[in-house]
Design a protein around this motif. Sequence first.
Motif, PDB file in Angstrom:
ATOM      1  N   MET A 207       9.266  -2.722 -22.182  1.00  0.00           N
ATOM      2  CA  MET A 207      10.675  -3.123 -22.067  1.00  0.00           C
ATOM      3  C   MET A 207      10.950  -3.811 -20.739  1.00  0.00           C
ATOM      4  O   MET A 207      11.799  -4.697 -20.665  1.00  0.00           O
ATOM      5  CB  MET A 207      11.582  -1.898 -22.214  1.00  0.00           C
TER       6      MET A 207
ATOM      7  N   ASN B 177      14.486  -5.964 -26.607  1.00  0.00           N
ATOM      8  CA  ASN B 177      14.059  -4.861 -25.757  1.00  0.00           C
ATOM      9  C   ASN B 177      15.178  -4.354 -24.858  1.00  0.00           C
ATOM     10  O   ASN B 177      15.264  -3.164 -24.567  1.00  0.00           O
ATOM     11  CB  ASN B 177      12.854  -5.283 -24.904  1.00  0.00           C
TER      12      ASN B 177
ATOM     13  N   THR C 273       6.015  -0.177 -28.004  1.00  0.00           N
ATOM     14  CA  THR C 273       7.329   0.447 -28.165  1.00  0.00           C
ATOM     15  C   THR C 273       7.471   1.171 -29.499  1.00  0.00           C
ATOM     16  O   THR C 273       8.417   1.929 -29.673  1.00  0.00           O
ATOM     17  CB  THR C 273       8.458  -0.604 -28.067  1.00  0.00           C
TER      18      THR C 273
END
Lengths: 276, 293
Positions: free
Chosen positions: A96, A104, B17
């Motif tokens: 991120m 993000n 992520t």
Amino acid sequence: METKPYKGSTLLLEIIGVLLALLFLVPFYFLVSNSFKKYGDILLDSAALPNPWTVANFTRAWDIMNFPASFMNSLVITVSTIVGLAIICSMGAYRMVRHSSKYNNILFMLFVMAMVIPFQSIMIPLIKVASWLNLTGSIPGLWFAYLGFGSSMTIFLYHGFVKSIPLEIEEAATVDGCSPYGVFWRIVFPLLKPMTVTIIILNSLWVWNDFLLPNMMLGEAQRTIPMSTYAFFGQYTKQWDLALAGLVMGVLPILAFFLTLQRHIIEGITAGSVKG
Amino acid sequence: MKSSGWSKSWVQQLVFTGPVTLAFAIIIALPFFMGMYYSFTEWNGVSDNATFVGLDNFVKIFNDQTFINSFTFTTKFTIAAVILSNLVGFMLALLLTQPVKSKNLLRTIFFMPNVIGGLLLGFIWQFIFVKGFAAVGEKTGWSLFNLPWLGDETTAFWGVVIVTVWSTSGYLMVIYISALINVPRDLIEAASIDGATAMQRLRHITVPLIMPAVTIALFLALSWSFKSFDIILSLTKGGPYNSTQSVALNIYNEAFQNNNMGLGTAKALIFFIVVALITSLQVWVTKRKEVQA
């Protein structure tokens, strides 16, 4: 500050400090001294030292609480959670920061905003979600739930720290032919170590002491230390001799953890809250 | 140039992520939004179908005296606990930033209660209020110790406050210490040369300079106290006569004792809004008071 001379007023402060510390320790005195007494002696005078001393309370409480099993459950859950959180959150936060695309940034905002959601606002529907996904009644299921609950704060702490790491080292490694995964695991993750220590400490205190989530998700068969203390205390209300011995055993592991690592713990907590 | 396999950007995005987003989505986001829907339903938690009832739950809540009482208790308790734990934490920090010889040992002792979980702390103190205080009362003759601490509404309130302050002030102390040791000495010395008393130096130099730490400490104490659950569950179970029932405990009872999951989630939604409002308001107010050295 070290250069100031030790004056009479400092001696007075020293005495005040020691007296306050004794006051802070009084509850521990009551807890420990009474756990070594026979039931009748507790009723007679709970402020006196044990006379005679007995360890019978401990052996009985050990068996009834099934202490080794609860201890192992707590340990497995805590260790697997802190390892899992350190891995998935450092990776997530790193991505991120280094690829701050619109997507993000929104994702990071969601993690941050979720920090204000109280547990009570999630727990009721969570039970339903957990039973859909077969997460209830098992330690892996509880572990997954902890990854979710710990993610917000851990992402937030790592995010701030990754920003402080200079980009040049990573660029040099990429030029030398290192893959993005190699850059992260060989270069970035070791540099995150101070924050990882903080994160491990904050999360282990929280997970070890947590009562409500494991109580909702695990059954009677698998108990953590807070759960077995709760069950034990409910079963032996007013049987102070057994209850106090059980409490001493419940408190000891986390106190031992704190006293061995106290410098790191206090530093970690300061770092965690000042950044947070 | 076409990149392939593991080095593709979207694959990397997914690997880095993906896991944390999945855990977050399933455990936090999904239940949170489901809760918003369930707030408008009647649902016992067992059956699969929740009946949509519109605003019925919220009408019920505003007529639910126990819930209103739990809000009143939580508010009063939070005010008392935030003020006292910060005062005690700040005083301990002031003490430990003096050149006292035993400061490392004292810091450890003051911090120690904080590492023990709220549930166990509550049980320890239950014994002290019930048996320990009686013994002390007998020895000293002080009537304060002979009161039925957990059996009376006023003293039970203060009982919960005492345990909370005992367990949280050490944590706040650590935050204040780290701020106090960064206050530049020359500013304090300049003020003493100009004739400022110790109190004036504290009030006009030290406190304004440590405002960032005050923000953090107030924020933490506020959110801990307002969400208090474990300590109360094990110390008083919300009694006597529900007088120490916190909002968190009320929601828990509504959902898991009375099996009114719909009503419980509606209460939890209100709880969330209030928590979010006061914490952001508090951070906003104290942030404005921060100054640069």
